[in-house]
Design a protein around this motif. Structure first.
Motif, mmCIF file in Angstrom:
data_model
loop_
_atom_site.group_PDB
_atom_site.id
_atom_site.type_symbol
_atom_site.label_atom_id
_atom_site.label_comp_id
_atom_site.label_asym_id
_atom_site.label_seq_id
_atom_site.Cartn_x
_atom_site.Cartn_y
_atom_site.Cartn_z
ATOM 1 N N VAL A 1 0.865 -1.190 0.000
ATOM 2 C CA VAL A 1 0.000 0.000 0.000
ATOM 3 C C VAL A 1 0.901 1.240 0.000
ATOM 4 C CG1 VAL A 1 -1.921 -1.126 1.215
ATOM 5 C CG2 VAL A 1 -0.187 0.092 2.529
ATOM 6 N N GLY A 2 0.315 2.377 -0.310
ATOM 7 C CA GLY A 2 1.095 3.615 -0.293
ATOM 8 C C GLY A 2 1.435 3.985 1.147
ATOM 9 N N LYS A 3 2.686 4.355 1.385
ATOM 10 C CA LYS A 3 3.097 4.716 2.759
ATOM 11 C C LYS A 3 2.292 5.902 3.271
ATOM 12 C CE LYS A 3 7.483 2.884 3.847
ATOM 13 N NZ LYS A 3 8.879 2.771 3.670
ATOM 14 N N ASP A 4 2.037 6.839 2.379
ATOM 15 C CA ASP A 4 1.383 8.066 2.802
ATOM 16 C C ASP A 4 -0.124 7.888 2.984
ATOM 17 O OD1 ASP A 4 2.333 10.633 3.483
ATOM 18 O OD2 ASP A 4 1.114 11.452 1.854
ATOM 19 N N TRP A 5 -0.639 6.705 2.647
ATOM 20 C CA TRP A 5 -2.091 6.479 2.790
ATOM 21 C C TRP A 5 -2.473 6.193 4.250
ATOM 22 C CZ3 TRP A 5 -3.056 2.289 -1.570
ATOM 23 C CH2 TRP A 5 -2.613 2.798 -2.798
ATOM 24 N N ILE A 6 -1.482 5.764 5.032
ATOM 25 C CA ILE A 6 -1.749 5.249 6.384
ATOM 26 C C ILE A 6 -1.563 6.365 7.396
ATOM 27 C CG2 ILE A 6 -1.124 3.426 8.031
ATOM 28 C CD1 ILE A 6 0.524 2.159 5.693
ATOM 29 N N PRO A 7 -2.453 6.581 8.315
ATOM 30 C CA PRO A 7 -3.820 6.085 8.453
ATOM 31 C C PRO A 7 -4.801 7.186 8.098
ATOM 32 C CG PRO A 7 -3.018 6.824 10.576
ATOM 33 C CD PRO A 7 -2.051 7.329 9.542
ATOM 34 N N LYS A 8 -4.743 7.651 6.869
ATOM 35 C CA LYS A 8 -5.544 8.828 6.484
ATOM 36 C C LYS A 8 -7.001 8.466 6.183
ATOM 37 C CE LYS A 8 -1.864 11.683 6.068
ATOM 38 N NZ LYS A 8 -1.046 11.719 4.880
ATOM 39 N N ARG B 1 -5.246 9.796 -1.226
ATOM 40 C CA ARG B 1 -4.771 8.669 -2.044
ATOM 41 C C ARG B 1 -5.123 8.973 -3.497
ATOM 42 N NH1 ARG B 1 -7.225 4.787 0.961
ATOM 43 N NH2 ARG B 1 -9.175 4.928 -0.164
ATOM 44 N N VAL B 2 -4.309 8.477 -4.408
ATOM 45 C CA VAL B 2 -4.635 8.587 -5.834
ATOM 46 C C VAL B 2 -4.599 7.192 -6.433
ATOM 47 C CG1 VAL B 2 -3.829 9.425 -8.078
ATOM 48 C CG2 VAL B 2 -3.801 10.956 -6.118
ATOM 49 N N THR B 3 -5.639 6.847 -7.181
ATOM 50 C CA THR B 3 -5.655 5.576 -7.910
ATOM 51 C C THR B 3 -6.026 5.892 -9.359
ATOM 52 O OG1 THR B 3 -7.968 5.210 -7.343
ATOM 53 C CG2 THR B 3 -6.324 4.175 -5.904
ATOM 54 N N ALA C 1 2.537 11.734 -5.705
ATOM 55 C CA ALA C 1 2.964 13.111 -5.405
ATOM 56 C C ALA C 1 1.796 14.085 -5.482
ATOM 57 C CB ALA C 1 4.084 13.517 -6.360
ATOM 58 N N TYR C 2 0.801 13.864 -4.635
ATOM 59 C CA TYR C 2 -0.398 14.716 -4.640
ATOM 60 C C TYR C 2 -0.436 15.662 -3.441
ATOM 61 C CZ TYR C 2 -1.370 10.821 -1.528
ATOM 62 O OH TYR C 2 -1.250 9.879 -0.545
ATOM 63 N N GLN C 3 0.546 15.540 -2.531
ATOM 64 C CA GLN C 3 0.471 16.283 -1.264
ATOM 65 C C GLN C 3 0.561 17.790 -1.446
ATOM 66 O OE1 GLN C 3 2.382 13.817 -2.055
ATOM 67 N NE2 GLN C 3 2.066 12.113 -0.643
ATOM 68 N N PHE C 4 1.086 18.226 -2.603
ATOM 69 C CA PHE C 4 1.241 19.672 -2.815
ATOM 70 C C PHE C 4 -0.101 20.390 -2.776
ATOM 71 C CE2 PHE C 4 0.283 18.101 -7.030
ATOM 72 C CZ PHE C 4 -0.482 19.107 -7.595
ATOM 73 N N VAL C 5 -1.176 19.663 -3.093
ATOM 74 C CA VAL C 5 -2.489 20.314 -3.172
ATOM 75 C C VAL C 5 -2.868 20.935 -1.822
ATOM 76 C CG1 VAL C 5 -4.941 19.945 -3.659
ATOM 77 C CG2 VAL C 5 -3.209 18.756 -5.014
ATOM 78 N N SER C 6 -2.586 20.226 -0.727
ATOM 79 C CA SER C 6 -2.948 20.752 0.602
ATOM 80 C C SER C 6 -1.738 21.305 1.350
ATOM 81 C CB SER C 6 -3.570 19.659 1.472
ATOM 82 O OG SER C 6 -4.329 18.773 0.740
ATOM 83 N N SER C 7 -0.631 21.505 0.653
ATOM 84 C CA SER C 7 0.576 21.966 1.354
ATOM 85 C C SER C 7 0.383 23.378 1.885
ATOM 86 C CB SER C 7 1.774 21.927 0.406
ATOM 87 O OG SER C 7 2.854 22.617 0.999
ATOM 88 N N PRO C 8 0.724 23.601 3.168
ATOM 89 C CA PRO C 8 0.631 24.972 3.699
ATOM 90 C C PRO C 8 1.641 25.902 3.030
ATOM 91 C CG PRO C 8 1.604 23.461 5.318
ATOM 92 C CD PRO C 8 1.169 22.626 4.156
ATOM 93 N N GLU C 9 2.652 25.320 2.358
ATOM 94 C CA GLU C 9 3.672 26.158 1.700
ATOM 95 C C GLU C 9 3.246 26.577 0.293
ATOM 96 O OE1 GLU C 9 7.322 24.039 1.729
ATOM 97 O OE2 GLU C 9 7.446 24.056 3.911
ATOM 98 N N ARG C 10 2.071 26.116 -0.124
ATOM 99 C CA ARG C 10 1.636 26.427 -1.481
ATOM 100 C C ARG C 10 1.349 27.929 -1.636
ATOM 101 N NH1 ARG C 10 -3.222 23.295 -4.626
ATOM 102 N NH2 ARG C 10 -3.096 24.596 -6.462
ATOM 103 N N LEU C 11 1.801 28.483 -2.746
ATOM 104 C CA LEU C 11 1.547 29.902 -2.996
ATOM 105 C C LEU C 11 0.082 30.088 -3.363
ATOM 106 C CD1 LEU C 11 4.618 31.029 -5.131
ATOM 107 C CD2 LEU C 11 4.237 31.365 -2.689
#
Ligand code: SF4
Ligand code: SF4
Ligand code: SF4
Length: 348
Positions: free
Chosen positions: A204-211, A244-246, A264-274
Protein backbone atom coordinates in the motif's frame (compact mmCIF):
# COMPACT_ATOMS: atom_id res chain seq x y z
CA UNK A 1 -5.89 -14.89 -38.90
CA UNK A 2 -9.42 -15.56 -37.69
CA UNK A 3 -9.43 -18.09 -34.87
CA UNK A 4 -11.48 -21.29 -34.95
CA UNK A 5 -14.49 -21.15 -32.64
CA UNK A 6 -15.03 -23.80 -29.96
CA UNK A 7 -18.28 -24.60 -28.19
CA UNK A 8 -18.87 -25.60 -24.58
CA UNK A 9 -21.53 -25.41 -21.86
CA UNK A 10 -20.88 -23.33 -18.76
CA UNK A 11 -23.49 -23.90 -16.03
CA UNK A 12 -25.85 -25.14 -18.77
CA UNK A 13 -25.36 -22.00 -20.89
CA UNK A 14 -24.21 -22.68 -24.45
CA UNK A 15 -21.03 -20.69 -25.06
CA UNK A 16 -18.93 -20.21 -28.18
CA UNK A 17 -15.47 -18.65 -27.91
CA UNK A 18 -12.35 -18.33 -30.07
CA UNK A 19 -9.93 -21.22 -29.66
CA UNK A 20 -7.41 -20.50 -26.89
CA UNK A 21 -9.88 -18.64 -24.66
CA UNK A 22 -9.53 -19.85 -21.09
CA UNK A 23 -12.48 -21.13 -19.10
CA UNK A 24 -12.14 -18.16 -16.74
CA UNK A 25 -12.28 -15.65 -19.60
CA UNK A 26 -15.21 -17.46 -21.24
CA UNK A 27 -17.16 -17.54 -17.97
CA UNK A 28 -16.46 -13.91 -17.07
CA UNK A 29 -17.52 -12.83 -20.57
CA UNK A 30 -20.91 -14.39 -19.74
CA UNK A 31 -21.06 -12.51 -16.44
CA UNK A 32 -20.40 -15.72 -14.49
CA UNK A 33 -18.34 -15.00 -11.38
CA UNK A 34 -15.31 -17.18 -10.69
CA UNK A 35 -13.09 -15.93 -7.85
CA UNK A 36 -9.34 -15.65 -8.51
CA UNK A 37 -6.47 -14.12 -6.57
CA UNK A 38 -3.45 -14.50 -8.83
CA UNK A 39 -5.24 -13.94 -12.14
CA UNK A 40 -5.15 -10.43 -13.58
CA UNK A 41 -6.62 -9.68 -17.01
CA UNK A 42 -3.59 -7.62 -18.10
CA UNK A 43 -0.93 -10.09 -16.99
CA UNK A 44 0.16 -13.49 -18.23
CA UNK A 45 -1.37 -16.49 -16.50
CA UNK A 46 0.24 -17.69 -13.26
CA UNK A 47 -2.11 -20.44 -12.11
CA UNK A 48 -0.77 -20.22 -8.57
CA UNK A 49 -3.63 -19.54 -6.17
CA UNK A 50 -5.98 -22.35 -7.35
CA UNK A 51 -9.01 -20.36 -6.18
CA UNK A 52 -10.49 -20.33 -9.68
CA UNK A 53 -11.08 -24.10 -9.74
CA UNK A 54 -14.08 -25.26 -11.74
CA UNK A 55 -15.48 -28.70 -12.50
CA UNK A 56 -14.96 -30.03 -16.02
CA UNK A 57 -16.65 -33.37 -16.64
CA UNK A 58 -16.37 -34.13 -12.92
CA UNK A 59 -12.71 -33.14 -12.57
CA UNK A 60 -11.46 -29.97 -10.83
CA UNK A 61 -9.30 -27.83 -13.12
CA UNK A 62 -7.73 -24.39 -12.79
CA UNK A 63 -9.94 -22.21 -14.97
CA UNK A 64 -7.42 -19.37 -15.55
CA UNK A 65 -4.92 -21.76 -17.15
CA UNK A 66 -7.23 -24.16 -18.99
CA UNK A 67 -8.41 -23.30 -22.50
CA UNK A 68 -11.95 -24.15 -23.49
CA UNK A 69 -12.11 -27.30 -25.61
CA UNK A 70 -14.86 -28.39 -27.96
CA UNK A 71 -17.76 -30.00 -26.12
CA UNK A 72 -16.56 -29.28 -22.57
CA UNK A 73 -19.18 -29.29 -19.82
CA UNK A 74 -18.09 -26.79 -17.17
CA UNK A 75 -19.68 -26.16 -13.79
CA UNK A 76 -18.40 -23.14 -11.89
CA UNK A 77 -20.50 -23.30 -8.74
CA UNK A 78 -21.04 -26.95 -7.74
CA UNK A 79 -20.82 -27.81 -4.01
CA UNK A 80 -17.65 -29.75 -4.89
CA UNK A 81 -15.76 -26.72 -6.29
CA UNK A 82 -17.16 -24.36 -3.68
CA UNK A 83 -15.85 -26.67 -0.96
CA UNK A 84 -12.45 -26.85 -2.64
CA UNK A 85 -12.29 -23.07 -2.95
CA UNK A 86 -13.27 -22.65 0.67
CA UNK A 87 -10.46 -25.00 1.73
CA UNK A 88 -7.94 -23.10 -0.39
CA UNK A 89 -8.92 -19.73 1.10
CA UNK A 90 -8.78 -21.38 4.52
CA UNK A 91 -5.24 -22.59 3.80
CA UNK A 92 -4.14 -19.18 2.51
CA UNK A 93 -5.45 -17.66 5.74
CA UNK A 94 -3.63 -20.21 7.90
CA UNK A 95 -0.45 -18.10 7.93
CA UNK A 96 -2.08 -14.74 7.36
CA UNK A 97 -2.13 -12.06 10.06
CA UNK A 98 -5.71 -11.37 11.11
CA UNK A 99 -5.11 -7.66 10.91
CA UNK A 100 -8.21 -6.37 9.14
CA UNK A 101 -9.10 -3.95 11.96
CA UNK A 102 -6.07 -1.81 11.25
CA UNK A 103 -5.14 -2.94 7.74
CA UNK A 104 -5.06 -0.16 5.15
CA UNK A 105 -6.66 -2.49 2.60
CA UNK A 106 -9.74 -3.49 4.62
CA UNK A 107 -12.90 -2.96 2.61
CA UNK A 108 -11.00 -3.18 -0.67
CA UNK A 109 -9.16 -6.46 -0.10
CA UNK A 110 -9.81 -9.41 -2.41
CA UNK A 111 -8.73 -11.91 0.25
CA UNK A 112 -10.93 -10.34 2.92
CA UNK A 113 -13.84 -10.41 0.49
CA UNK A 114 -13.39 -14.13 -0.20
CA UNK A 115 -13.05 -14.89 3.53
CA UNK A 116 -16.31 -12.99 3.99
CA UNK A 117 -18.00 -14.80 1.10
CA UNK A 118 -16.98 -18.20 2.46
CA UNK A 119 -17.64 -17.05 6.05
CA UNK A 120 -14.21 -18.10 7.34
CA UNK A 121 -14.14 -16.48 10.76
CA UNK A 122 -11.17 -18.47 12.06
CA UNK A 123 -8.97 -20.65 9.83
CA UNK A 124 -9.23 -24.38 10.50
CA UNK A 125 -5.56 -24.86 9.76
CA UNK A 126 -3.03 -23.03 11.85
CA UNK A 127 0.71 -23.30 11.80
CA UNK A 128 3.75 -21.12 11.38
CA UNK A 129 3.30 -17.40 10.77
CA UNK A 130 5.62 -15.24 8.78
CA UNK A 131 7.31 -12.38 10.55
CA UNK A 132 9.54 -9.85 8.87
CA UNK A 133 11.05 -7.53 11.42
CA UNK A 134 12.95 -5.26 9.06
CA UNK A 135 10.71 -2.70 7.39
CA UNK A 136 11.49 -1.59 3.88
CA UNK A 137 12.92 1.93 4.07
CA UNK A 138 11.78 3.03 0.62
CA UNK A 139 9.92 6.37 0.60
CA UNK A 140 6.65 5.40 -1.13
CA UNK A 141 5.48 1.80 -0.70
CA UNK A 142 4.67 0.08 2.58
CA UNK A 143 5.58 -3.59 2.10
CA UNK A 144 3.87 -5.68 4.80
CA UNK A 145 4.98 -9.00 3.46
CA UNK A 146 3.27 -10.97 6.25
CA UNK A 147 0.11 -10.20 4.26
CA UNK A 148 1.59 -11.43 0.98
CA UNK A 149 -0.24 -14.44 -0.44
CA UNK A 150 2.47 -14.98 -3.09
CA UNK A 151 0.12 -14.53 -5.99
CA UNK A 152 2.92 -13.06 -8.11
CA UNK A 153 0.89 -10.18 -9.57
CA UNK A 154 3.43 -7.59 -8.39
CA UNK A 155 6.36 -9.51 -9.89
CA UNK A 156 4.55 -9.84 -13.21
CA UNK A 157 3.36 -6.24 -13.44
CA UNK A 158 6.85 -4.97 -12.68
CA UNK A 159 8.25 -7.18 -15.45
CA UNK A 160 5.50 -7.31 -18.09
CA UNK A 161 3.99 -3.82 -17.80
CA UNK A 162 6.68 -1.60 -16.30
CA UNK A 163 9.69 -3.51 -17.68
CA UNK A 164 11.74 -2.88 -14.55
CA UNK A 165 12.01 -6.31 -12.84
CA UNK A 166 12.76 -4.67 -9.49
CA UNK A 167 11.28 -7.56 -7.48
CA UNK A 168 11.07 -11.32 -7.77
CA UNK A 169 10.48 -14.46 -5.74
CA UNK A 170 13.36 -15.57 -3.53
CA UNK A 171 13.85 -18.70 -1.40
CA UNK A 172 11.64 -21.79 -1.47
CA UNK A 173 8.76 -23.46 0.34
CA UNK A 174 7.52 -21.62 3.42
CA UNK A 175 10.48 -19.24 3.18
CA UNK A 176 9.38 -18.10 -0.28
CA UNK A 177 9.01 -14.34 -0.44
CA UNK A 178 8.79 -11.47 -2.90
CA UNK A 179 11.66 -9.05 -2.47
CA UNK A 180 14.10 -6.75 -4.25
CA UNK A 181 17.57 -8.16 -5.04
CA UNK A 182 19.49 -9.22 -1.91
CA UNK A 183 16.46 -8.19 0.17
CA UNK A 184 17.60 -4.60 0.15
CA UNK A 185 15.19 -1.67 0.33
CA UNK A 186 13.06 -1.30 -2.75
CA UNK A 187 14.88 1.02 -5.15
CA UNK A 188 12.93 1.33 -8.39
CA UNK A 189 10.77 3.68 -10.45
CA UNK A 190 8.10 3.70 -7.71
CA UNK A 191 5.35 3.69 -10.29
CA UNK A 192 3.15 1.79 -7.85
CA UNK A 193 1.75 -0.59 -10.48
CA UNK A 194 2.56 -3.39 -8.00
CA UNK A 195 0.48 -1.61 -5.36
CA UNK A 196 -2.42 -1.25 -7.78
CA UNK A 197 -2.59 -4.98 -8.58
CA UNK A 198 -1.84 -6.43 -5.11
CA UNK A 199 -5.00 -8.22 -3.97
CA UNK A 200 -4.18 -7.80 -0.27
CA UNK A 201 -2.73 -5.20 2.08
CA UNK A 202 0.83 -6.42 1.46
CA UNK A 203 1.54 -3.39 -0.72
CA UNK A 204 0.00 0.00 0.00
CA UNK A 205 1.10 3.62 -0.29
CA UNK A 206 3.10 4.72 2.76
CA UNK A 207 1.38 8.07 2.80
CA UNK A 208 -2.09 6.48 2.79
CA UNK A 209 -1.75 5.25 6.38
CA UNK A 210 -3.82 6.09 8.45
CA UNK A 211 -5.54 8.83 6.48
CA UNK A 212 -8.65 6.80 5.61
CA UNK A 213 -9.83 3.55 4.04
CA UNK A 214 -13.22 3.22 2.33
CA UNK A 215 -15.67 4.90 4.74
CA UNK A 216 -16.55 8.56 4.07
CA UNK A 217 -14.22 8.78 1.10
CA UNK A 218 -15.31 10.86 -1.87
CA UNK A 219 -13.86 9.67 -5.17
CA UNK A 220 -13.29 12.30 -7.85
CA UNK A 221 -12.24 11.30 -11.37
CA UNK A 222 -9.90 13.81 -12.98
CA UNK A 223 -6.79 14.14 -15.16
CA UNK A 224 -3.26 14.08 -13.74
CA UNK A 225 -1.81 17.61 -13.79
CA UNK A 226 1.85 16.60 -14.07
CA UNK A 227 2.48 16.18 -17.79
CA UNK A 228 0.91 16.18 -21.22
CA UNK A 229 0.09 12.43 -21.24
CA UNK A 230 -3.23 13.19 -19.58
CA UNK A 231 -3.48 10.03 -17.48
CA UNK A 232 -6.85 9.55 -15.81
CA UNK A 233 -6.68 9.51 -12.04
CA UNK A 234 -9.17 9.14 -9.22
CA UNK A 235 -8.64 11.32 -6.17
CA UNK A 236 -9.74 9.83 -2.85
CA UNK A 237 -10.79 12.75 -0.70
CA UNK A 238 -11.41 12.69 3.03
CA UNK A 239 -12.15 15.80 5.12
CA UNK A 240 -11.33 17.99 2.16
CA UNK A 241 -7.86 16.46 1.75
CA UNK A 242 -6.55 14.16 -0.98
CA UNK A 243 -5.46 11.04 0.87
CA UNK A 244 -4.77 8.67 -2.04
CA UNK A 245 -4.63 8.59 -5.83
CA UNK A 246 -5.65 5.58 -7.91
CA UNK A 247 -6.47 5.05 -11.58
CA UNK A 248 -9.21 2.94 -13.11
CA UNK A 249 -8.35 0.05 -15.44
CA UNK A 250 -10.76 1.18 -18.16
CA UNK A 251 -9.01 4.53 -18.72
CA UNK A 252 -6.70 5.49 -21.60
CA UNK A 253 -3.70 4.80 -19.34
CA UNK A 254 -5.31 1.46 -18.34
CA UNK A 255 -4.90 2.27 -14.65
CA UNK A 256 -1.09 2.54 -14.86
CA UNK A 257 0.57 5.70 -13.52
CA UNK A 258 4.03 7.08 -12.82
CA UNK A 259 5.44 7.95 -9.42
CA UNK A 260 4.32 11.58 -9.68
CA UNK A 261 0.74 10.84 -10.67
CA UNK A 262 0.31 8.13 -8.05
CA UNK A 263 2.25 9.37 -5.05
CA UNK A 264 2.96 13.11 -5.41
CA UNK A 265 -0.40 14.72 -4.64
CA UNK A 266 0.47 16.28 -1.26
CA UNK A 267 1.24 19.67 -2.81
CA UNK A 268 -2.49 20.31 -3.17
CA UNK A 269 -2.95 20.75 0.60
CA UNK A 270 0.58 21.97 1.35
CA UNK A 271 0.63 24.97 3.70
CA UNK A 272 3.67 26.16 1.70
CA UNK A 273 1.64 26.43 -1.48
CA UNK A 274 1.55 29.90 -3.00
CA UNK A 275 -1.99 31.25 -2.97
CA UNK A 276 -1.31 34.90 -3.82
CA UNK A 277 1.12 36.55 -6.25
CA UNK A 278 4.43 37.79 -4.87
CA UNK A 279 6.46 40.79 -5.99
CA UNK A 280 10.08 41.20 -4.91
CA UNK A 281 10.67 44.62 -3.43
CA UNK A 282 13.94 45.60 -1.80
CA UNK A 283 15.14 42.00 -1.99
CA UNK A 284 12.04 40.55 -0.23
CA UNK A 285 8.95 38.89 -1.66
CA UNK A 286 5.70 40.62 -0.70
CA UNK A 287 2.17 39.31 -1.19
CA UNK A 288 0.11 41.51 -3.51
CA UNK A 289 -3.32 41.36 -5.12
CA UNK A 290 -3.77 39.89 -8.62
CA UNK A 291 -4.61 43.35 -10.01
CA UNK A 292 -1.35 44.79 -8.64
CA UNK A 293 0.68 41.84 -9.95
CA UNK A 294 -0.85 41.93 -13.43
CA UNK A 295 -0.44 45.72 -13.69
CA UNK A 296 3.20 45.33 -12.69
CA UNK A 297 3.89 42.58 -15.27
CA UNK A 298 2.08 44.52 -18.04
CA UNK A 299 4.04 47.67 -17.26
CA UNK A 300 7.39 45.81 -17.32
CA UNK A 301 6.53 44.06 -20.60
CA UNK A 302 5.68 47.43 -22.13
CA UNK A 303 8.92 49.03 -20.88
CA UNK A 304 11.08 46.18 -22.24
CA UNK A 305 9.22 46.08 -25.56
CA UNK A 306 9.46 49.88 -26.03
CA UNK A 307 13.16 49.94 -25.20
CA UNK A 308 14.48 46.71 -26.81
CA UNK A 309 11.74 45.47 -29.14
CA UNK A 310 9.36 42.46 -28.75
CA UNK A 311 12.09 39.86 -29.40
CA UNK A 312 13.74 40.86 -26.15
CA UNK A 313 10.89 38.94 -24.48
CA UNK A 314 10.53 35.16 -24.50
CA UNK A 315 7.92 32.84 -23.02
CA UNK A 316 8.55 29.39 -21.54
CA UNK A 317 5.37 27.41 -21.05
CA UNK A 318 4.63 24.34 -18.96
CA UNK A 319 3.48 20.78 -19.53
CA UNK A 320 1.45 21.14 -16.36
CA UNK A 321 -0.90 23.60 -18.05
CA UNK A 322 -3.86 22.44 -20.08
CA UNK A 323 -3.83 22.55 -23.89
CA UNK A 324 -6.17 25.53 -23.72
CA UNK A 325 -3.86 27.42 -21.35
CA UNK A 326 -0.84 26.67 -23.55
CA UNK A 327 -2.76 27.82 -26.64
CA UNK A 328 -3.66 31.11 -24.93
CA UNK A 329 -0.08 31.55 -23.75
CA UNK A 330 1.41 31.29 -27.25
CA UNK A 331 -1.37 33.49 -28.60
CA UNK A 332 -0.53 36.11 -25.98
CA UNK A 333 3.20 36.00 -26.86
CA UNK A 334 2.60 36.14 -30.61
CA UNK A 335 -0.39 38.50 -30.86
CA UNK A 336 -0.05 40.78 -27.80
CA UNK A 337 3.74 40.91 -27.31
CA UNK A 338 4.64 40.31 -30.97
CA UNK A 339 7.35 37.64 -30.66
CA UNK A 340 7.73 34.03 -31.71
CA UNK A 341 10.19 33.41 -28.88
CA UNK A 342 8.17 30.70 -27.24
CA UNK A 343 9.05 27.26 -25.99
CA UNK A 344 7.73 24.52 -23.76
CA UNK A 345 9.41 22.50 -21.03
CA UNK A 346 8.11 19.19 -22.47
CA UNK A 347 10.44 19.66 -25.49
CA UNK A 348 13.50 19.06 -23.30
S1 SF4 B 1 -4.65 -8.02 3.71
FE1 SF4 B 1 -6.89 -8.22 3.63
S2 SF4 B 1 -7.35 -10.03 4.83
FE2 SF4 B 1 -5.26 -9.43 5.31
S3 SF4 B 1 -5.41 -8.16 7.14
FE3 SF4 B 1 -5.48 -6.79 5.36
S4 SF4 B 1 -7.68 -6.53 4.91
FE4 SF4 B 1 -7.47 -8.31 6.25
S1 SF4 C 1 6.83 0.45 -7.92
FE1 SF4 C 1 6.89 -0.06 -10.15
S2 SF4 C 1 9.06 -0.38 -10.58
FE2 SF4 C 1 8.83 -0.49 -8.35
S3 SF4 C 1 8.51 -2.67 -7.84
FE3 SF4 C 1 6.47 -1.77 -8.11
S4 SF4 C 1 5.97 -2.13 -10.27
FE4 SF4 C 1 8.22 -2.41 -10.06
S1 SF4 D 1 2.93 -8.54 -2.57
FE1 SF4 D 1 0.78 -8.59 -3.19
S2 SF4 D 1 0.83 -8.78 -5.43
FE2 SF4 D 1 2.86 -9.34 -4.68
S3 SF4 D 1 2.81 -11.55 -4.48
FE3 SF4 D 1 2.28 -10.68 -2.48
S4 SF4 D 1 0.05 -10.56 -2.46
FE4 SF4 D 1 0.67 -10.87 -4.59
Amino acid sequence: MKKRMVRCRINDIKVEVPEGTTILEAARAQGIYIPALCYHPKLSVTGACRVCLVEVDGVAVVSCATPVEEGMTIITNSPYVEELRRDIIDLILSDHPYDCMVCQKAGDCELQELAYFYQIRYPRFSGRKRSYKTKDGNPFIEREMEKCIQCGRCVKVCDEIQGVCAIDFAYKGFELKVCPPFEKDLDCEFCGQCVSVCPTGALVGKDWIPKGRQMNIKQVDTVCPYCGCGCNITLHVSRNEIIRVTSKPDTLNEGWLCVKGRFAYQFVSSPERLKKPLIKRNGRFEEVSWDTALDFVAQRFKEIKDKYGPDAIAGLSSARCTNEENYLFQKFLRAAIGTNNIDHCARY
